[in-house]
Design a protein around this motif. Structure first.
Motif, PDB file in Angstrom:
ATOM      1  N   THR A  55       0.827  -1.209   0.000  1.00 46.51           N
ATOM      2  CA  THR A  55       0.000   0.000   0.000  1.00 46.51           C
ATOM      3  C   THR A  55       0.863   1.262   0.000  1.00 46.51           C
ATOM      4  O   THR A  55       0.606   2.215  -0.741  1.00 46.51           O
ATOM      5  CB  THR A  55      -0.927  -0.003   1.222  1.00 46.51           C
ATOM      6  N   GLN A  56       1.914   1.233   0.854  1.00 50.27           N
ATOM      7  CA  GLN A  56       2.823   2.386   0.916  1.00 50.27           C
ATOM      8  C   GLN A  56       3.529   2.610  -0.413  1.00 50.27           C
ATOM      9  O   GLN A  56       3.703   3.752  -0.854  1.00 50.27           O
ATOM     10  CB  GLN A  56       3.848   2.178   2.038  1.00 50.27           C
ATOM     11  N   VAL A  57       3.957   1.490  -1.026  1.00 54.90           N
ATOM     12  CA  VAL A  57       4.628   1.586  -2.329  1.00 54.90           C
ATOM     13  C   VAL A  57       3.669   2.214  -3.353  1.00 54.90           C
ATOM     14  O   VAL A  57       4.062   3.090  -4.138  1.00 54.90           O
ATOM     15  CB  VAL A  57       5.131   0.207  -2.796  1.00 54.90           C
ATOM     16  N   ASN A  58       2.422   1.748  -3.324  1.00 55.65           N
ATOM     17  CA  ASN A  58       1.429   2.308  -4.256  1.00 55.65           C
ATOM     18  C   ASN A  58       1.209   3.802  -4.008  1.00 55.65           C
ATOM     19  O   ASN A  58       1.101   4.589  -4.957  1.00 55.65           O
ATOM     20  CB  ASN A  58       0.103   1.559  -4.125  1.00 55.65           C
ATOM     21  N   ASN A  59       1.167   4.156  -2.704  1.00 55.32           N
ATOM     22  CA  ASN A  59       1.014   5.576  -2.362  1.00 55.32           C
ATOM     23  C   ASN A  59       2.200   6.400  -2.856  1.00 55.32           C
ATOM     24  O   ASN A  59       2.052   7.501  -3.387  1.00 55.32           O
ATOM     25  CB  ASN A  59       0.850   5.756  -0.853  1.00 55.32           C
ATOM     26  N   LEU A  60       3.413   5.827  -2.630  1.00 53.90           N
ATOM     27  CA  LEU A  60       4.628   6.511  -3.090  1.00 53.90           C
ATOM     28  C   LEU A  60       4.648   6.664  -4.603  1.00 53.90           C
ATOM     29  O   LEU A  60       5.044   7.705  -5.142  1.00 53.90           O
ATOM     30  CB  LEU A  60       5.878   5.765  -2.621  1.00 53.90           C
ATOM     31  N   VAL A  61       4.225   5.592  -5.272  1.00 56.46           N
ATOM     32  CA  VAL A  61       4.170   5.650  -6.734  1.00 56.46           C
ATOM     33  C   VAL A  61       3.205   6.751  -7.184  1.00 56.46           C
ATOM     34  O   VAL A  61       3.490   7.520  -8.105  1.00 56.46           O
ATOM     35  CB  VAL A  61       3.758   4.286  -7.313  1.00 56.46           C
ATOM     36  N   GLN A  62       2.064   6.842  -6.480  1.00 56.92           N
ATOM     37  CA  GLN A  62       1.071   7.856  -6.828  1.00 56.92           C
ATOM     38  C   GLN A  62       1.626   9.266  -6.563  1.00 56.92           C
ATOM     39  O   GLN A  62       1.480  10.175  -7.386  1.00 56.92           O
ATOM     40  CB  GLN A  62      -0.204   7.629  -6.018  1.00 56.92           C
ATOM     41  N   LYS A  63       2.272   9.389  -5.357  1.00 60.07           N
ATOM     42  CA  LYS A  63       2.864  10.684  -5.022  1.00 60.07           C
ATOM     43  C   LYS A  63       3.982  11.048  -6.002  1.00 60.07           C
ATOM     44  O   LYS A  63       4.125  12.208  -6.393  1.00 60.07           O
ATOM     45  CB  LYS A  63       3.395  10.677  -3.595  1.00 60.07           C
ATOM     46  N   ASN A  64       4.778  10.051  -6.349  1.00 57.52           N
ATOM     47  CA  ASN A  64       5.860  10.298  -7.307  1.00 57.52           C
ATOM     48  C   ASN A  64       5.298  10.754  -8.650  1.00 57.52           C
ATOM     49  O   ASN A  64       5.840  11.648  -9.310  1.00 57.52           O
ATOM     50  CB  ASN A  64       6.696   9.029  -7.489  1.00 57.52           C
ATOM     51  N   SER A  65       4.168  10.149  -9.019  1.00 60.59           N
ATOM     52  CA  SER A  65       3.512  10.550 -10.266  1.00 60.59           C
ATOM     53  C   SER A  65       3.031  11.990 -10.179  1.00 60.59           C
ATOM     54  O   SER A  65       3.191  12.781 -11.117  1.00 60.59           O
ATOM     55  CB  SER A  65       2.341   9.614 -10.552  1.00 60.59           C
ATOM     56  N   GLU A  66       2.460  12.345  -8.980  1.00 61.53           N
ATOM     57  CA  GLU A  66       2.006  13.716  -8.783  1.00 61.53           C
ATOM     58  C   GLU A  66       3.177  14.691  -8.784  1.00 61.53           C
ATOM     59  O   GLU A  66       3.110  15.779  -9.370  1.00 61.53           O
ATOM     60  CB  GLU A  66       1.235  13.820  -7.463  1.00 61.53           C
ATOM     61  N   LEU A  67       4.282  14.266  -8.090  1.00 62.94           N
ATOM     62  CA  LEU A  67       5.477  15.104  -8.059  1.00 62.94           C
ATOM     63  C   LEU A  67       6.061  15.298  -9.455  1.00 62.94           C
ATOM     64  O   LEU A  67       6.508  16.386  -9.819  1.00 62.94           O
ATOM     65  CB  LEU A  67       6.537  14.508  -7.127  1.00 62.94           C
ATOM     66  N   THR A  68       6.066  14.203 -10.210  1.00 64.37           N
ATOM     67  CA  THR A  68       6.570  14.282 -11.590  1.00 64.37           C
ATOM     68  C   THR A  68       5.746  15.274 -12.397  1.00 64.37           C
ATOM     69  O   THR A  68       6.285  16.085 -13.169  1.00 64.37           O
ATOM     70  CB  THR A  68       6.527  12.894 -12.247  1.00 64.37           C
ATOM     71  N   LYS A  69       4.429  15.226 -12.185  1.00 63.89           N
ATOM     72  CA  LYS A  69       3.537  16.149 -12.884  1.00 63.89           C
ATOM     73  C   LYS A  69       3.813  17.598 -12.472  1.00 63.89           C
ATOM     74  O   LYS A  69       3.875  18.504 -13.303  1.00 63.89           O
ATOM     75  CB  LYS A  69       2.090  15.788 -12.572  1.00 63.89           C
TER      76      LYS A  69
END
Length: 303
Positions: A55-69
């Motif tokens: 779950t944390q990895v998925n959250n990080l991936v989502q946050k990383n995607s947002e940060l990338t954006k």
């Protein structure tokens, strides 16, 4: 009989061994079961931890995607700002060139205007070339100024009054600001019909005092205010020359000329006067810079 007893003991012994083996197996089975249960609990915990990590990895991936954006958005905005800055720099350079052009045109226009005004002032002075201003001549009620000035000039120049009267075209009084401030009599403006006679009066004023009724009479050429104001920049130099008994003359429309160290010197601008002063001010007794505030000198130093 004895054989029967031995068999019985053997059987009992075997039973006992079998029971001990069974108990031992049960204990080991129980211990193994407990270990399995413990391992199952740990496996459940690990599965739970793995799920949480996932779950944390998925959250990080989502946050990383947002940060990338966000980063991409910032990068785009930065590029836009850089382009806008370059545009502003280009506009600023163009504006500076335009300002320099306007400044030059303004300076040219001012120089042209100054030249025109100087020419007008020179024409005005030429038109009144034969007119002199007499300051300090007492003022009488119902006086006839032509007759009064003829009499005073004749006595001063050792001439016949009639001879002087023939040289005068017209004469009248005019109240100057200096006269008003000092409570002096109104100045007399006298126009002569001869340049030679006017020059004779000026030369005489340099050699001996012109006095009337105990008062010193000051004789001036008629010079437009514009040309008089131009002399202000040269006054300190003129005063220093006068203190050293160096004769000088005013140039027109501006400037000062004099003999110094065996040479004829001409300072026709504040810059010329400043250069001369910097070179000879110690010999002239000067202790400070006199012309350093001139805008023309500032621009020359800066360039």
């Amino acid at each position: 009989m004895d054989q029967q007893l031995d068999m019985r003991e053997l059987i009992l012994s075997l039973k006992k061994d079998i029971q001990d083996l069974k108990n031992n197996v049960n204990e080991k089975a129980k211990a193994t079961e407990e270990k399995l249960i413990s391992m199952g609990v740990k496996i459940d915990e690990n599965v739970k931890i793995a799920a949480e990590l996932s779950t944390q990895v998925n959250n990080l991936v989502q946050k990383n995607s947002e940060l990338t954006k966000i980063v991409l958005d910032l990068k785009s905005k930065t590029q836009n700002l850089e382009e806008a800055q370059k545009k502003l720099q280009n506009e600023n350079r163009e504006l500076k060139r335009e300002c320099d052009k306007i400044r030059k045109e303004t300076a040219d226009l001012k120089a042209q205007q100054d030249s025109t005004l100087d020419s007008i002032a020179m024409l005005q002075m030429q038109r009144r070339e034969n007119t002199l201003r007499f300051r300090g001549l007492t003022e009488d009620a119902e006086e006839i100024i032509e007759k009064k000035i003829s009499k005073e000039l004749a006595a001063w120049l050792d001439l016949e009054e009639a001879e002087v009267a023939q040289k005068i075209e017209k004469a009248f009084r005019v109240k100057s600001n200096v006269a008003k401030a000092s409570n002096w009599p109104a100045d007399c403006l006298v126009s002569f019909n001869s340049t030679d006679f006017r020059n004779r009066i000026l030369q005489a004023s340099n050699k001996k005092k012109f006095q009337s009724e105990g008062n010193d009479i000051i004789v001036h050429k008629i010079i437009p205010n514009r040309l008089i104001k131009k002399r202000e920049a040269y006054r300190p130099l003129a005063e220093a020359l006068k203190a050293k008994a160096v004769d000088y003359r005013w140039e027109y429309p501006e400037g000062i000329s004099f003999f110094f160290k065996g040479k004829r010197r001409k300072c026709l601008s504040a810059l010329d006067a400043d250069k001369f002063w910097r070179k000879y001010r110690k010999e002239l007794g000067g202790k400070r810079q006199l012309f350093g505030e001139s805008e023309e000198i500032k621009q020359t130093v800066e360039s």
